[in-house]
Design a protein around this motif. Structure first.
Motif, PDB file in Angstrom:
ATOM      1  N   MET A   1       0.944  -1.158  -0.021  1.00  0.00           N
ATOM      2  CA  MET A   1      -0.013  -0.025  -0.612  1.00  0.00           C
ATOM      3  C   MET A   1       0.832   1.199   0.485  1.00  0.00           C
ATOM      4  O   MET A   1       0.324   1.927  -0.963  1.00  0.00           O
ATOM      5  CB  MET A   1      -0.736   0.003   1.492  1.00  0.00           C
ATOM      6  CG  MET A   1      -1.872   1.153   1.241  1.00  0.00           C
ATOM      7  SD  MET A   1      -2.869   1.038   0.088  1.00  0.00           S
ATOM      8  CE  MET A   1      -4.088   2.402   0.638  1.00  0.00           C
ATOM      9  N   ALA A   2       1.659   1.336   0.644  1.00  0.00           N
ATOM     10  CA  ALA A   2       2.902   2.099   1.132  1.00  0.00           C
ATOM     11  C   ALA A   2       3.765   2.587  -0.551  1.00  0.00           C
ATOM     12  O   ALA A   2       3.506   3.570  -0.921  1.00  0.00           O
ATOM     13  CB  ALA A   2       3.525   1.920   2.195  1.00  0.00           C
ATOM     14  N   ASN A   3       3.891   1.791  -0.913  1.00  0.00           N
ATOM     15  CA  ASN A   3       4.088   1.738  -2.625  1.00  0.00           C
ATOM     16  C   ASN A   3       2.932   2.036  -3.305  1.00  0.00           C
ATOM     17  O   ASN A   3       4.172   3.155  -4.374  1.00  0.00           O
ATOM     18  CB  ASN A   3       4.688   0.706  -2.823  1.00  0.00           C
ATOM     19  CG  ASN A   3       6.099   0.607  -3.692  1.00  0.00           C
ATOM     20  OD1 ASN A   3       5.395   0.445  -5.223  1.00  0.00           O
ATOM     21  ND2 ASN A   3       7.349   0.409  -3.427  1.00  0.00           N
TER      22      ASN A   3
ATOM     23  N   THR B   1      12.366  -2.649  11.464  1.00  0.00           N
ATOM     24  CA  THR B   1      11.386  -3.322  10.204  1.00  0.00           C
ATOM     25  C   THR B   1      11.043  -2.567   9.400  1.00  0.00           C
ATOM     26  O   THR B   1      11.122  -2.839   7.903  1.00  0.00           O
ATOM     27  CB  THR B   1      10.659  -4.132  11.175  1.00  0.00           C
ATOM     28  OG1 THR B   1      10.964  -4.838  12.254  1.00  0.00           O
ATOM     29  CG2 THR B   1       9.598  -5.370  10.430  1.00  0.00           C
ATOM     30  N   ALA B   2      10.652  -1.101   9.767  1.00  0.00           N
ATOM     31  CA  ALA B   2      10.353  -0.554   8.571  1.00  0.00           C
ATOM     32  C   ALA B   2      11.016  -0.456   7.523  1.00  0.00           C
ATOM     33  O   ALA B   2      10.817  -0.046   6.613  1.00  0.00           O
ATOM     34  CB  ALA B   2       9.644   0.551   9.497  1.00  0.00           C
ATOM     35  N   TRP B   3      12.188   0.279   8.105  1.00  0.00           N
ATOM     36  CA  TRP B   3      13.299   0.676   7.180  1.00  0.00           C
ATOM     37  C   TRP B   3      13.912  -1.077   6.220  1.00  0.00           C
ATOM     38  O   TRP B   3      13.910  -0.403   5.152  1.00  0.00           O
ATOM     39  CB  TRP B   3      15.009   0.612   7.949  1.00  0.00           C
ATOM     40  CG  TRP B   3      15.737   0.645   7.152  1.00  0.00           C
ATOM     41  CD1 TRP B   3      16.624   2.535   7.136  1.00  0.00           C
ATOM     42  CD2 TRP B   3      16.833   0.140   6.255  1.00  0.00           C
ATOM     43  NE1 TRP B   3      17.414   1.920   6.016  1.00  0.00           N
ATOM     44  CE2 TRP B   3      17.976   1.123   5.837  1.00  0.00           C
ATOM     45  CE3 TRP B   3      17.160  -0.894   6.805  1.00  0.00           C
ATOM     46  CZ2 TRP B   3      18.822   0.448   5.255  1.00  0.00           C
ATOM     47  CZ3 TRP B   3      18.341  -1.399   6.467  1.00  0.00           C
ATOM     48  CH2 TRP B   3      19.202  -0.522   5.775  1.00  0.00           C
ATOM     49  N   THR B   4      13.717  -2.067   6.981  1.00  0.00           N
ATOM     50  CA  THR B   4      14.144  -3.220   5.615  1.00  0.00           C
ATOM     51  C   THR B   4      12.917  -3.383   4.972  1.00  0.00           C
ATOM     52  O   THR B   4      13.314  -3.731   3.768  1.00  0.00           O
ATOM     53  CB  THR B   4      14.157  -4.265   6.994  1.00  0.00           C
ATOM     54  OG1 THR B   4      15.667  -3.583   8.399  1.00  0.00           O
ATOM     55  CG2 THR B   4      14.689  -5.772   6.214  1.00  0.00           C
TER      56      THR B   4
ATOM     57  N   ALA C   1      10.895  -1.208   3.313  1.00  0.00           N
ATOM     58  CA  ALA C   1      10.798  -0.299   2.296  1.00  0.00           C
ATOM     59  C   ALA C   1      12.401   0.067   1.828  1.00  0.00           C
ATOM     60  O   ALA C   1      12.202  -0.019   0.762  1.00  0.00           O
ATOM     61  CB  ALA C   1      11.473   1.916   3.328  1.00  0.00           C
ATOM     62  N   VAL C   2      13.472  -0.916   2.307  1.00  0.00           N
ATOM     63  CA  VAL C   2      14.858  -1.241   1.360  1.00  0.00           C
ATOM     64  C   VAL C   2      14.084  -2.570   0.539  1.00  0.00           C
ATOM     65  O   VAL C   2      14.339  -1.961  -0.816  1.00  0.00           O
ATOM     66  CB  VAL C   2      15.637  -1.533   2.249  1.00  0.00           C
ATOM     67  CG1 VAL C   2      17.039  -2.195   0.938  1.00  0.00           C
ATOM     68  CG2 VAL C   2      16.357  -0.684   2.588  1.00  0.00           C
ATOM     69  N   ALA C   3      14.069  -3.154   0.804  1.00  0.00           N
ATOM     70  CA  ALA C   3      13.081  -4.437   0.320  1.00  0.00           C
ATOM     71  C   ALA C   3      12.192  -4.148  -0.880  1.00  0.00           C
ATOM     72  O   ALA C   3      12.452  -4.394  -2.016  1.00  0.00           O
ATOM     73  CB  ALA C   3      12.732  -5.930   1.193  1.00  0.00           C
TER      74      ALA C   3
ATOM     75  N   THR D   1      12.486  -4.252  -5.092  1.00  0.00           N
ATOM     76  CA  THR D   1      11.957  -4.910  -5.739  1.00  0.00           C
ATOM     77  C   THR D   1      11.211  -4.329  -6.896  1.00  0.00           C
ATOM     78  O   THR D   1      12.142  -4.871  -7.700  1.00  0.00           O
ATOM     79  CB  THR D   1      11.250  -6.101  -5.274  1.00  0.00           C
ATOM     80  OG1 THR D   1      11.647  -6.324  -4.199  1.00  0.00           O
ATOM     81  CG2 THR D   1      10.433  -6.698  -6.194  1.00  0.00           C
ATOM     82  N   THR D   2      10.749  -3.420  -7.069  1.00  0.00           N
ATOM     83  CA  THR D   2       9.945  -2.058  -8.061  1.00  0.00           C
ATOM     84  C   THR D   2      11.585  -1.840  -8.623  1.00  0.00           C
ATOM     85  O   THR D   2      10.874  -1.562  -9.969  1.00  0.00           O
ATOM     86  CB  THR D   2       9.273  -1.145  -7.450  1.00  0.00           C
ATOM     87  OG1 THR D   2      10.225  -0.765  -6.356  1.00  0.00           O
ATOM     88  CG2 THR D   2       8.431  -1.704  -6.327  1.00  0.00           C
ATOM     89  N   LEU D   3      12.547  -1.023  -8.008  1.00  0.00           N
ATOM     90  CA  LEU D   3      13.441  -0.766  -9.024  1.00  0.00           C
ATOM     91  C   LEU D   3      14.054  -1.967  -9.816  1.00  0.00           C
ATOM     92  O   LEU D   3      14.526  -1.750 -11.188  1.00  0.00           O
ATOM     93  CB  LEU D   3      14.747  -0.405  -7.782  1.00  0.00           C
ATOM     94  CG  LEU D   3      16.291   0.723  -9.547  1.00  0.00           C
ATOM     95  CD1 LEU D   3      15.383   1.605  -9.451  1.00  0.00           C
ATOM     96  CD2 LEU D   3      16.962   0.575  -7.970  1.00  0.00           C
TER      97      LEU D   3
END
Length: 65
Positions: free
Chosen positions: A1-3, A46-49, A51-53, A57-59
């Motif tokens: 959702m955030a993405n 966990t939130a940072w991880t 967001a990185v993941a 992935t989308t990149l």
């Protein structure tokens, strides 16, 4: 959702060359980290991880297309 919330704005900013890619991605990363922390009640690490993941992935998918 955030993405899904940040992607359209990031795409427009980069497509219309309103901002550099790295600046846009930094803001996206921060917004998604805060969203995961507040909405899903993740710990900051966990939130940072997450967001990185999701951004990695989308990149990667975007580069393949």
């Amino acid at each position: 959702m955030a993405n899904l919330m940040t992607h359209p704005l990031a795409f427009i900013a980069i497509e219309k060359q309103f901002a550099w890619f790295t600046v846009v991605e930094t803001f996206v990363f921060v917004a998604e980290t805060i969203s995961y922390r507040l909405i899903l009640d993740f710990r900051w690490t966990t939130a940072w991880t997450a967001a990185v993941a999701t951004n990695a992935t989308t990149l990667s998918i975007g580069m393949l297309m």
